[in-house]
Design a protein around this motif. Structure first.
Motif, PDB file in Angstrom:
ATOM      1  N   THR A 455       2.084   1.588   5.841  1.00  0.00           N
ATOM      2  CA  THR A 455       0.756   1.953   5.349  1.00  0.00           C
ATOM      3  C   THR A 455       0.661   1.747   3.847  1.00  0.00           C
ATOM      4  O   THR A 455      -0.330   1.210   3.336  1.00  0.00           O
ATOM      5  N   TYR A 456       1.701   2.155   3.132  1.00  0.00           N
ATOM      6  CA  TYR A 456       1.708   2.002   1.676  1.00  0.00           C
ATOM      7  C   TYR A 456       1.697   0.529   1.280  1.00  0.00           C
ATOM      8  O   TYR A 456       1.098   0.143   0.271  1.00  0.00           O
ATOM      9  N   SER A 457       2.342  -0.315   2.092  1.00  0.00           N
ATOM     10  CA  SER A 457       2.392  -1.748   1.763  1.00  0.00           C
ATOM     11  C   SER A 457       0.993  -2.335   1.692  1.00  0.00           C
ATOM     12  O   SER A 457       0.722  -3.207   0.866  1.00  0.00           O
ATOM     13  N   GLU A 458       0.100  -1.861   2.555  1.00  0.00           N
ATOM     14  CA  GLU A 458      -1.269  -2.382   2.525  1.00  0.00           C
ATOM     15  C   GLU A 458      -2.005  -1.912   1.279  1.00  0.00           C
ATOM     16  O   GLU A 458      -2.754  -2.663   0.651  1.00  0.00           O
ATOM     17  N   ALA A 459      -1.787  -0.638   0.898  1.00  0.00           N
ATOM     18  CA  ALA A 459      -2.473  -0.107  -0.285  1.00  0.00           C
ATOM     19  C   ALA A 459      -2.035  -0.820  -1.557  1.00  0.00           C
ATOM     20  O   ALA A 459      -2.849  -1.119  -2.432  1.00  0.00           O
ATOM     21  N   VAL A 460      -0.727  -1.116  -1.680  1.00  0.00           N
ATOM     22  CA  VAL A 460      -0.231  -1.689  -2.925  1.00  0.00           C
ATOM     23  C   VAL A 460      -0.346  -3.213  -2.947  1.00  0.00           C
ATOM     24  O   VAL A 460      -0.404  -3.820  -4.018  1.00  0.00           O
ATOM     25  N   TRP A 461      -0.389  -3.861  -1.789  1.00  0.00           N
ATOM     26  CA  TRP A 461      -0.575  -5.321  -1.752  1.00  0.00           C
ATOM     27  C   TRP A 461      -2.049  -5.686  -1.842  1.00  0.00           C
ATOM     28  O   TRP A 461      -2.440  -6.540  -2.636  1.00  0.00           O
ATOM     29  N   CYS A 462      -2.875  -5.020  -1.035  1.00  0.00           N
ATOM     30  CA  CYS A 462      -4.305  -5.354  -1.006  1.00  0.00           C
ATOM     31  C   CYS A 462      -5.072  -4.731  -2.158  1.00  0.00           C
ATOM     32  O   CYS A 462      -6.044  -5.305  -2.642  1.00  0.00           O
ATOM     33  N   GLY A 463      -4.636  -3.553  -2.607  1.00  0.00           N
ATOM     34  CA  GLY A 463      -5.410  -2.816  -3.589  1.00  0.00           C
ATOM     35  C   GLY A 463      -6.580  -2.114  -2.923  1.00  0.00           C
ATOM     36  O   GLY A 463      -6.944  -2.403  -1.777  1.00  0.00           O
ATOM     37  N   ARG A 464      -7.182  -1.183  -3.648  1.00  0.00           N
ATOM     38  CA  ARG A 464      -8.324  -0.435  -3.134  1.00  0.00           C
ATOM     39  C   ARG A 464      -9.449  -0.518  -4.162  1.00  0.00           C
ATOM     40  O   ARG A 464      -9.338   0.052  -5.250  1.00  0.00           O
ATOM     41  N   PRO A 465     -10.546  -1.225  -3.848  1.00  0.00           N
ATOM     42  CA  PRO A 465     -11.637  -1.365  -4.817  1.00  0.00           C
ATOM     43  C   PRO A 465     -12.276  -0.044  -5.205  1.00  0.00           C
ATOM     44  O   PRO A 465     -12.847   0.082  -6.286  1.00  0.00           O
TER      45      PRO A 465
END
Length: 715
Positions: A455-465
């Motif tokens: 889950t964290y990998s998505e937050a730190v790779w994709c970013g959150r606008p």
């Protein structure tokens, strides 16, 4: 006041009282929960996420699907430009491992000329002209093959990791849907930390974890090598640091990492595009040091020893393999903080390395990387010093429970920014199992290491606008955009659990499909017992709707509504619809202890569900509690750091996700579930858990989505 006076009629006064009551209820519902606006944004359109034939995590920044399909042949050609073979070694090795795991044959075809593509081939190439950030890549899939181009060697490697997730198995045939992907990381540093100072882990065990982390595009392993129990690295100049007598008994006191093993793990990580940051924690977290030398680290004698230890470590581990050394420096107050940190940083820099420290901690030297470890996000994360920083806020896998941590990692905005900049380097997820762990596999079992890391990998790779701190603790309603995004991600995460982690501890089930009606907190007086204070009928007084199998009342109830005496009780209820009379299973829980200090009311007494008095009813009948192996055990209402209690390993019955689920008999049609959740002491993790589960083909408990869980549906 103008209307409500002696001249008002009795009927008018009654109407006003009713209006006042209804307004009070509305204000309570508004003020009890966070007042944050119902908004949150993802980098990708929800329609694209839902329509994607492959469950990709982290999801690419840009992706379009075509109607084409590449049916993978019995033998795949791996093509690349022979002049790039050295740079492509990591990607080539990983690609071959993936094909073997998928039981696909392949041949390797280097060429002296740059190629575009060939039939039934996977072409790997480095293209520095790609319009992506470093580590970015592109993928193009047609009916005849695939081309993976990377901005750099790491980009090609990450393209290969995405290829692994693109493979689909349909009736024994392997295929990949036609697509075009352009992807890059929002943050340049994406890390995971293990504390091996307190609980030693074998090199082989760490290697298997590095394999998993690389597959989800982590590029940093923060290796916490020293803590109160032991200095884990080998020392030739001070061999007494590795002697059993100078270490904490029972904490793997005979285990150290030789320099050969450290170099071996660093080399292994580099092949997976992971950089290791070793942490030599000083001057705090160092009880072993005083035991070994007879003086503290911050003394003149101690600083001289540390300088020599830094020299030794840097001599053994080259700067190109270990360009950053973490010095810790947190949770300590010393008389000479400025002198200490200056001397240690100067010593590390003399070996052409960068330094990293915790924040909060001793004031960092200019140019030092600061790692933020607050529990919650802050508006302006970086220090006034202008130093670069790495974010670890809310990033402790040993805190909270296995499920609520997933929503925290999904909704958080790393560094409080949509993407990295000159200061915001990225984030590191941390695992701090302070309590002694006998079977080290339990670190993955009692902490949601893999569901949390993915889950964290998505937050730190994709970013959150966009960021909404409310959703860190309270799931958004299912009909909101944020709720729909989370539900979609849960589906992807469960697919990864079932496909890639079928034989690994993976404490996670989908939990956003349950809605509850929740009462206001009922206050007890000193004479009232938890069992007698409020009859079960009081659950009729509903106040608001909450979402999720896990509800954390200590976070979603306004602190002003929580009494200093901790003498309140909440009732929650939902309706479960079953098409037939049957027996189901459910994870049922109340307080969950963090894995660092054992603070909790402990294992319930015999015949009870919760040591604080929590209870569950099914169709107005109290559900029988499990037969506990250690009823009433491990009750510690205060932190247990550095006490004998912290040396007691956790057991399966202490966590709702590792003990046997509850057995519930449902009638045909609608069934009422009521839970009573008392708060009995100030620092209690005030929460409830009810998640229907079923056994899968691998004998693991997964979500049971066959039930409708909605308190208002039966109306």
């Amino acid at each position: 006041n103008m209307l409500y006076n002696k001249r008002s009629s009795k009927l008018t006064r009654q109407i006003l009282l009713i209006m006042f009551f209804l307004l009070s209820v509305q204000l309570f519902a508004q003020n009890t929960l966070s007042s944050a606006e119902e908004k949150w944004q993802s980098p990708q359109p929800l329609s694209l996420l839902k329509s994607s034939p492959a469950a990709l995590i982290p999801f690419p920044q840009k992706l379009s699907w075509s109607s084409n399909t590449w049916l993978l042949p019995s033998n795949i050609s791996i093509a690349f430009f022979s002049n790039e073979v050295d740079s492509l070694q990591n990607a080539l090795q990983s690609l071959q491992e993936i094909l073997r795991a998928e039981q696909l044959s392949f041949t390797v075809h280097p060429s002296t000329k740059k190629q575009t593509r060939s039939v039934n081939s996977i072409l790997l190439a480095i293209d520095h002209t790609l319009s992506t950030k470093p580590e970015g890549y592109t993928i193009h899939v047609t009916t005849s093959g695939m081309v993976i181009r990377g901005k750099d060697a790491a980009g090609v490697f990450y393209g290969v990791q995405t290829f692994r997730q693109l493979i689909m198995n349909e009736k024994g045939n392997k295929k990949i849907s036609g697509c075009t992907i352009t992807d890059w990381p929002a943050f340049p540093l994406r890390g995971f930390m293990h504390d091996n100072g307190r609980n030693f882990q074998e090199i082989a065990f760490l290697k298997t974890q590095l394999d998993r982390l690389a597959a989800y595009k982590f590029n940093t392993f923060h290796w916490h090598l020293t803590d109160n129990p032991a200095w884990r690295p080998q020392s030739k100049i001070y061999p007494q640091l590795n002697e059993v007598k100078n270490r904490k008994p029972g904490r793997d006191e005979d285990r150290s990492y030789s320099f050969d093993e450290i170099r071996e793990l660093i080399a292994y990580a580099k092949k997976r595009c992971i950089r290791i940051i070793p942490e030599l924690d000083m001057p705090g977290h160092s009880a072993y040091f005083k035991t070994t030398f007879g003086f503290k680290m911050e003394s003149e004698e101690g600083m001289q020893v540390l300088e020599k230890l830094i020299d030794e470590f840097c001599k053994e581990i080259p700067a190109e393999d270990c360009p950053v050394i973490h010095l810790g420096s947190d949770e300590i107050h010393i008389a000479n903080p400025k002198e200490f940190i200056q001397r240690m940083v100067t010593r590390v820099r003399s070996h052409q390395r960068s330094t990293m420290v915790w924040n909060p901690g001793l004031t960092a030297e200019k140019g030092t990387i600061e790692q933020l470890w607050r529990d919650e996000g802050v508006k302006n994360a970086e220090r006034v010093s202008g130093n670069p920083y790495v974010d670890s806020y809310a990033g402790y896998l040993n805190s909270y429970d296995a499920l609520s941590l997933i929503q925290r990692y999904f909704f958080q905005q790393v560094c409080n920014r949509p993407q990295g900049d000159s200061l915001a380097m990225g984030g590191i997820l941390c695992c701090w199992p302070d309590t002694r762990v006998a079977d080290k596999k339990n670190i993955l079992r009692y902490n949601p290491v893999w569901p949390g890391a993915i889950t964290y990998s998505e937050a730190v790779w994709c970013g959150r606008p966009q960021y909404n701190g409310k959703y860190m603790s309270e799931l958004p309603a299912a009909n909101t955009d944020a709720g729909k995004y989370f539900q979609e991600f849960e589906t992807r995460l469960s697919k990864h659990r079932d496909r890639f982690f079928w034989n690994e501890p993976f404490p996670y089930v989908q939990f956003s499909n349950i809605k509850w009606q929740v009462t206001k907190p009922f206050m007890r007086n000193k004479e009232q017992s938890i069992d007698a204070d409020f009859p079960i009928g009081n659950h009729q007084e509903k106040k608001w709707i909450a979402t999720g199998a896990v509800l954390r009342f200590d976070a979603i109830i306004d602190p002003a509504m929580q009494s200093a005496q901790a003498n309140e009780t909440i009732y929650i209820s939902t309706k479960l619809f079953s098409t037939e009379a049957k027996t189901i299973h459910a994870w049922i829980g109340f307080e969950t202890a963090v894995r660092s200090n054992r603070r909790s009311a402990g294992i319930p007494l015999a015949g009870k569900w919760d040591a604080n008095g929590g209870t569950i009813w099914v169709n107005d009948k109290e559900l029988p509690a499990p037969q506990w192996e250690n009823p009433g055990g491990n009750r510690y209402l205060n932190p247990t750091w550095e006490t004998p209690a912290n040396e007691i390993p956790y057991t399966n019955e202490e966590f709702y996700w590792t003990r046997k689920p509850g057995l519930i008999l449902l009638k045909k049609g609608w069934n009422t579930i009521i839970m009573r959740v008392p708060r009995t002491y100030k620092d209690q993790a005030w929460m409830s858990v009810f998640a229907p589960v079923k056994m899968d083909a691998n004998n693991r408990w997964v979500e049971d989505l066959s039930l409708i869980c909605d308190p208002e549906k039966s109306k």
